[in-house]
Design a protein around this motif. Structure first.
Motif, PDB file in Angstrom:
ATOM      1  N   LYS A   1      -8.901   8.940  -3.454  1.00  0.00           N
ATOM      2  CA  LYS A   1      -9.114   8.953  -2.574  1.00  0.00           C
ATOM      3  C   LYS A   1      -7.810   7.614  -1.856  1.00  0.00           C
ATOM      4  O   LYS A   1      -8.565   7.397  -0.973  1.00  0.00           O
ATOM      5  N   THR A   2      -7.480   7.239  -2.766  1.00  0.00           N
ATOM      6  CA  THR A   2      -6.674   6.085  -2.583  1.00  0.00           C
ATOM      7  C   THR A   2      -5.736   6.420  -1.725  1.00  0.00           C
ATOM      8  O   THR A   2      -4.667   5.453  -1.063  1.00  0.00           O
TER       9      THR A   2
ATOM     10  N   HIS B   1      -6.663  18.674   2.956  1.00  0.00           N
ATOM     11  CA  HIS B   1      -5.827  17.322   2.113  1.00  0.00           C
ATOM     12  C   HIS B   1      -7.703  16.678   1.540  1.00  0.00           C
ATOM     13  O   HIS B   1      -7.438  16.083   0.790  1.00  0.00           O
TER      14      HIS B   1
ATOM     15  N   GLN C   1      -4.916  18.972   7.974  1.00  0.00           N
ATOM     16  CA  GLN C   1      -5.760  17.372   7.325  1.00  0.00           C
ATOM     17  C   GLN C   1      -6.723  17.047   6.782  1.00  0.00           C
ATOM     18  O   GLN C   1      -6.935  17.026   5.557  1.00  0.00           O
TER      19      GLN C   1
ATOM     20  N   ARG D   1       0.635  -1.328   0.326  1.00  0.00           N
ATOM     21  CA  ARG D   1       0.121   0.242  -0.120  1.00  0.00           C
ATOM     22  C   ARG D   1       1.286   0.923  -0.178  1.00  0.00           C
ATOM     23  O   ARG D   1       0.041   2.038  -0.838  1.00  0.00           O
TER      24      ARG D   1
ATOM     25  N   VAL E   1      -2.998   8.162   1.100  1.00  0.00           N
ATOM     26  CA  VAL E   1      -2.643   8.456   2.305  1.00  0.00           C
ATOM     27  C   VAL E   1      -1.991   9.152   2.855  1.00  0.00           C
ATOM     28  O   VAL E   1      -0.302   9.085   2.550  1.00  0.00           O
TER      29      VAL E   1
ATOM     30  N   VAL F   1      -2.684  12.198   9.722  1.00  0.00           N
ATOM     31  CA  VAL F   1      -2.847  11.595   8.859  1.00  0.00           C
ATOM     32  C   VAL F   1      -4.233  11.710   7.842  1.00  0.00           C
ATOM     33  O   VAL F   1      -5.119  11.626   9.050  1.00  0.00           O
TER      34      VAL F   1
ATOM     35  N   LEU G   1      -1.316   3.339  11.723  1.00  0.00           N
ATOM     36  CA  LEU G   1      -2.859   3.565  10.606  1.00  0.00           C
ATOM     37  C   LEU G   1      -3.379   2.187  11.226  1.00  0.00           C
ATOM     38  O   LEU G   1      -4.684   2.774  10.899  1.00  0.00           O
TER      39      LEU G   1
ATOM     40  N   ARG H   1      -7.010  10.224   5.180  1.00  0.00           N
ATOM     41  CA  ARG H   1      -7.425   9.117   3.974  1.00  0.00           C
ATOM     42  C   ARG H   1      -8.490   8.578   4.246  1.00  0.00           C
ATOM     43  O   ARG H   1      -9.697   9.492   4.693  1.00  0.00           O
ATOM     44  N   TRP H   2      -9.241   8.249   3.168  1.00  0.00           N
ATOM     45  CA  TRP H   2      -9.908   7.598   2.911  1.00  0.00           C
ATOM     46  C   TRP H   2     -10.469   6.105   3.337  1.00  0.00           C
ATOM     47  O   TRP H   2      -9.410   5.724   2.907  1.00  0.00           O
TER      48      TRP H   2
END
Length: 333
Positions: free
Chosen positions: A287-288, A279, A276, A159, A290, A247, A180, A249-250
């Motif tokens: 959306k992928t 972002h 964040q 990833r 991080v 972080v 994570l 992220r989705w």
């Protein structure tokens, strides 16, 4: 008599479990001995072939509900007794097989900050030495929610192509993945609706009017406002080797998450939060991705990081936030 021996869990303070269990076949042999029966005589009474009885005794075939009923009628004890004996044996046999499988993966443990994961309760506290190491491998696999190190590699190590690093030394993929994952597990316990960008912007507007409180004080209100907009906020203690403390992220196509450590100062926490948020808003199509950040450190400054810095700085310097001096420089990341 047959028996399966399994290594006991040896973590400090953890309850010990028996390191052996006998199969139902042992009980069958004991009862045959008491009655001075042969296996053929038992087979005739059960209505099974001699071969099938021998396979039951040697655990080459599973003891089914039908067999438990027949054994209850012929040898006594309850149906539940026979089925429980079978289930306990199969469980212990599976534990032994898992321990043997995990033993081959012991070198994999060296990748991770085990001590820190134990300190935050992700793994059972104890020293991962000697014969306890296979159990630690099993716990680590369960922590990540994967069946083997190969699956961990597919789900987490690979990833890293999605990582957007703010610093070049964020290269400890195992430590980063562990941090994570701590956030993922915290998010799994939270019920969050689908993301709504309009509601998120409105929530950020309300947050910008809150008193500049310490994270511990502001946390419940922040989570409530963000959660209503479909954004999950989790606060997770930093893992030193990860060099990541913030972080965006989705988790899936409809659920963004902000993961933060508390940071060194209140100002740093608030800046990290809005950075964040930037972002998520500015790069909602990625959306992928991080975004790995660690505020307060000099490092590489991508276009995305600079844009998030400016956006967060502008929001935090609004009069409504109560700022009378510039304490949120755009070079925080």
């Amino acid at each position: 008599m047959m028996s399966v021996r399994c290594s006991a869990v040896v973590f400090d303070g953890a309850p010990l479990v028996p390191d052996w269990v006998s199969p139902p076949g042992d009980t069958m042999l004991d009862l045959l001995d008491e009655r001075d029966w042969t296996q053929q005589q038992l087979a005739d009474r059960l209505g099974f072939s001699l071969k099938h009885v021998n396979q039951l005794i040697k655990e080459k075939v599973s003891l089914t509900e039908d067999a438990a009923i027949r054994l209850r009628n012929v040898l006594g004890a309850s149906i539940g007794f026979w089925l429980t004996r079978e289930a306990q044996y199969r469980e212990r046999a599976a534990l032994l097989a898992a321990a043997e499988h995990n033993a081959a993966a012991i070198p994999w443990l060296e990748l991770f900050p085990l001590k820190e994961l134990m300190e935050v309760g992700a793994l059972v506290r104890g020293r991962p030495v000697g014969k306890s190491k296979p159990e630690v491998v099993g716990e680590l696999l369960a922590f990540f929610g994967v069946a083997s190190p190969a699956q961990w590699d597919g789900q987490y190590a690979r990833r890293q192509s999605a990582f957007r690093r703010s610093h070049e030394d964020q290269d400890d993929v195992a430590a980063i993945s562990a941090w994570l994952r701590l956030g993922e597990r915290a998010a799994e316990r939270m019920d969050t609706p689908r993301y709504n960008e309009t509601s998120f912007r409105q929530a950020l507007g309300q947050i910008s009017t809150l008193p500049r409180q310490a994270p511990e004080q502001a946390g419940p209100r922040l989570r409530s406002l963000l959660n209503a907009a479909g954004v999950t906020l989790v606060v997770v203690a930093a893992l030193p080797r990860s060099r990541v403390s913030a972080v965006a992220r989705w988790l899936n196509a409809h659920r963004p998450m902000i993961q933060l450590s508390l940071g060194k100062t209140t100002e740093q926490f608030w800046f990290s939060l809005f950075h964040q948020a930037a972002h998520i808003l500015l790069l909602s199509k990625q959306k992928t991705a991080v975004f790995l950040d660690d505020p307060g450190r000099d490092g590489a400054h991508s276009i995305e990081e600079k844009e998030a810095n400016v956006w967060a700085h502008d929001r935090l310097m609004q009069p409504a936030f109560g700022q009378t001096e510039d304490r949120f420089p755009t070079a925080e990341y």
